[in-house]
Design an enzyme around this catalytic site. Structure first.
Site, PDB file in Angstrom:
ATOM      1  N   GLY A  74      24.315  55.900  35.685  1.00  0.00           N
ATOM      2  CA  GLY A  74      25.414  55.012  36.072  1.00  0.00           C
ATOM      3  C   GLY A  74      25.155  54.198  37.313  1.00  0.00           C
ATOM      4  O   GLY A  74      26.108  53.838  38.016  1.00  0.00           O
ATOM      5  N   GLU A  87      12.031  80.090  12.438  1.00  0.00           N
ATOM      6  CA  GLU A  87      13.213  79.903  13.273  1.00  0.00           C
ATOM      7  C   GLU A  87      13.917  81.232  13.553  1.00  0.00           C
ATOM      8  O   GLU A  87      14.428  81.451  14.657  1.00  0.00           O
ATOM      9  CB  GLU A  87      14.181  78.923  12.602  1.00  0.00           C
ATOM     10  CG  GLU A  87      13.592  77.548  12.327  1.00  0.00           C
ATOM     11  CD  GLU A  87      13.080  76.867  13.581  1.00  0.00           C
ATOM     12  OE1 GLU A  87      13.605  77.144  14.675  1.00  0.00           O
ATOM     13  OE2 GLU A  87      12.141  76.056  13.469  1.00  0.00           O
TER      14      GLU A  87
END
Length: 648
Positions: free
Chosen positions: A210, A428
């Site tokens: 930002g 996994e």
């Protein structure tokens, strides 16, 4: 009508006049009738063959009509009239009734004006040409005439679109910049104490935090003119253009003082001098020198504040960052959980968000997100809600958007064979199971064998905002990353290339523990190897060895020891919990995605939570038993699964 359109239509008018003049001249000079001499005309009159004579409006051309309806033309000399020339041949007009009638054409008003226009046409063309060139040289379209002008965009500040209320997650940075705003609004307050306001503010932070938005908010709060330009817009291929644009920018700023100049990505022109490949005095350095002079040179006592943004403060020239130029360095870091919650509240403002959406949970689910990531997440959630024909954005859309931003979109259309799908499931599940039994590992969020992004399967952990991970936590991460490779080797007695990225991260983490973090007992608390960074290339390209070959061998041995110890730990965990590994894999092959609660219930042997059943969310087409057994090439054991609710 603006000036550019007026000039364009003026040129079109001149072109039309030129075409009309050419056509008129052509029609005037080209005639299909026969041309005769005055002597022949006199003889024809004597022979009573001429019925009528018409004298043109210019008095020099005549049209003769014969009694047999034939026509001819003739020209009168400039020094006498028609009557005088015919009298020389013995013909007196009007002396008898048999002689022809003579008529004189009066010139029309249009012909008079057209004649004047024809006379003035060359002058008009010349004037129009110089006018067009002058307007082009004054406008911004001709790069050859205006490349030395600044390309900065000015915002007056009368109607600000961004203020400090639109910026969240960086409260400390806003407090630093509020003083700048106060000076621009009330400079006498500081002048009374003899204080000097900082001339420049350097905004430093990662991409998406930002910096540009904060600079716009300063302009909106102060209500002063705001000049915005990117660092790359100063430099062109022509020598001296960058310095000329800097001078023009500051001249405009002085005319609108007090004001703010914002230079985005200032590292494009503010890099350290003398480090270029093409010599020490190039075009970029001339631009930088001009910026240095304008910021802190003679005649700079004006109320102009320069705000610059960069994510590479380490490569800026020291003369640029010294006091007197960029006096303040405002660091805009990644927001913490409170900052992320505030950013979420800013971006969901004005959007139809469901009442049951808990913004604090969304903030906790997005560690490491910057403002741009959160804005993208809210936008993705809004798109999902519109795609699903909902009236408001619900929690499910926000969580799906977070997964989409972090992991990438699902690729369910990718064809994966049953054998590879089983390998992925064991891989996994190995990651998830090893991390489950390690107290210092990150908590599991989700494990899936649905391809996302570049991965065939993903084990997703609940990351935190810790800035100082411990040695035990790093070792637990290494063991968890090795769990997939260990599971493949343990179940199939074979390994695949699917663990290549895991091994790369394991090696990097272990080497950093030894050479950067001083976590090796053998080598002690030392840093081995100095990073060499070539400023002109903008990245780290080499490492300078400041240790001997014997120490390098010790480093390799320590890295190998750390990896081998964690590999053995992961193998031991999976061997002791092989039955749980098979249960998790069977469930993964059935529903493809396991949430953390369902995974823990499977491992601990508890009933599955009905609300977390993914079978109802992602229904799979039924497969006959005999067809499934024929397509599978692996000898999977028959497992006794805990009871689970049937898919809806």
């Amino acid at each position: 009508m603006n000036s550019s359109n007026a000039a364009k239509w003026f040129i079109y008018l001149l072109i039309a006049l030129a075409i009309m003049a050419i056509m008129w001249s052509y029609n005037a000079t080209s005639t299909p009738t026969e041309e005769i001499s005055i002597s022949q005309l006199a003889q024809d009159i004597k022979d009573n063959e001429v019925a009528e004579i018409a004298v043109a409006s210019d008095g020099r051309e005549i049209t003769i009509t014969y009694t047999n309806q034939d026509e001819a033309t003739s020209h009168i000399s400039d020094n006498s009239s028609l009557e005088e020339q015919l009298a020389a041949y013995g013909v007196t007009l009007g002396s008898s009734e048999s002689q022809p009638n003579i008529t004189y054409e009066a010139p029309s008003q249009w012909e008079n004006w057209f004649s004047i226009a024809i006379l003035l046409l060359p002058a008009l063309l010349i004037i129009g040409f110089f006018y067009f060139m002058f307007r082009q040289s004054q406008g911004g379209n001709n790069q050859a005439m205006s490349f030395g002008k600044s390309k900065a965009r000015m915002f007056t500040g009368d109607q600000p679109t961004v203020n400090f209320d639109d910026v969240a997650g960086c409260d400390e940075a806003k407090e630093e910049l509020k003083e700048i705003v106060e000076f621009l609004q009330e400079p006498e307050k500081f002048v009374t104490f003899g204080a000097r306001i900082p001339k420049g503010v350097l905004l430093v932070g990662s991409p998406g935090t930002g910096k540009t938005l904060l600079a716009k908010a300063v302009s909106g709060e102060a209500g002063v003119p705001f000049f915005s330009i990117a660092g790359s817009e100063f430099v062109e291929m022509f020598v001296g253009v960058g310095a000329s644009r800097v001078r023009d920018l500051f001249e405009q700023a002085k005319r609108h003082s007090p004001c703010i100049i914002f230079i985005d990505e200032i590292d494009a022109v503010g890099r350290q001098r003398g480090a270029g490949l093409g010599g020490s005095h190039d075009e970029r350095e001339q631009t930088l020198n001009q910026i240095l002079v304008e910021m802190d040179g003679f005649g700079t006592d004006v109320h102009i504040i320069i705000i610059a943004a960069t994510n590479r403060p380490d490569i800026l020239d020291p003369a640029l960052t010294r006091p007197g130029r960029f006096d303040r360095r405002v660091v805009i870091d990644r927001p913490d959980v409170k900052g992320r919650e505030a950013i979420f509240n800013v971006h969901i403002r004005g959007k139809p968000v469901a009442a049951n959406v808990d913004v604090s949970k969304l903030a906790k689910a997005t560690p490491g997100f910057v403002g741009a990531d959160i804005e993208n997440t809210v936008n993705e959630a809004a798109l999902l809600a519109a795609r699903r024909n909902k009236k408001s954005i619900g929690t499910a859309e926000f969580h799906d958007a977070i997964e989409r931003v972090q992991l990438g979109p699902e690729r369910r259309s990718r064809i994966i064979s049953p054998e590879e799908k089983e390998v992925i499931a064991y891989h996994e599940a190995g990651h998830a199971l090893v991390s489950h039994f390690l107290a210092d590992a990150l908590p599991l969020r989700k494990v899936t064998i649905v391809p996302r992004g570049m991965g065939l399967g993903i084990t997703w952990y609940m990351e935190d905002d810790k800035l100082l991970p411990t040695k035990s936590q790093l070792e637990a991460r290494i063991a968890s990353m090795l769990g997939g490779r260990v599971a493949e080797e343990l179940v199939f007695d074979e390994i695949t290339v699917g663990a290549s990225d895991d091994l790369r991260r394991v090696t990097q983490t272990a080497r950093a523990m030894v050479t950067e973090y001083g976590m090796s007992k053998e080598l002690g608390p030392r840093v081995y190897g100095q990073k060499q960074e070539m400023v002109f290339l903008g990245r780290e390209i080499s490492e300078q060895r400041d240790y001997s070959d014997a120490v390098a061998e010790q480093i390799d041995d320590e890295v190998r020891r750390i990896v081998d110890e964690e590999y053995d730990l992961a193998r031991q965990i999976l061997i002791e919990n092989r039955d749980k590994l098979d249960i998790v894999v069977a469930r993964l092959l059935d529903v493809e995605t396991l949430e953390a609660e369902e995974f823990v219930a499977l491992v601990e042997g508890r009933p599955l939570p009905s609300s977390e059943s993914n079978a109802s969310q992602t229904p799979q087409p039924p497969v006959p038993e005999e067809e499934e057994s024929e397509s599978s090439g692996w000898n999977r054991p028959k497992l006794d699964l805990p009871p689970s609710p049937s898919p809806a």
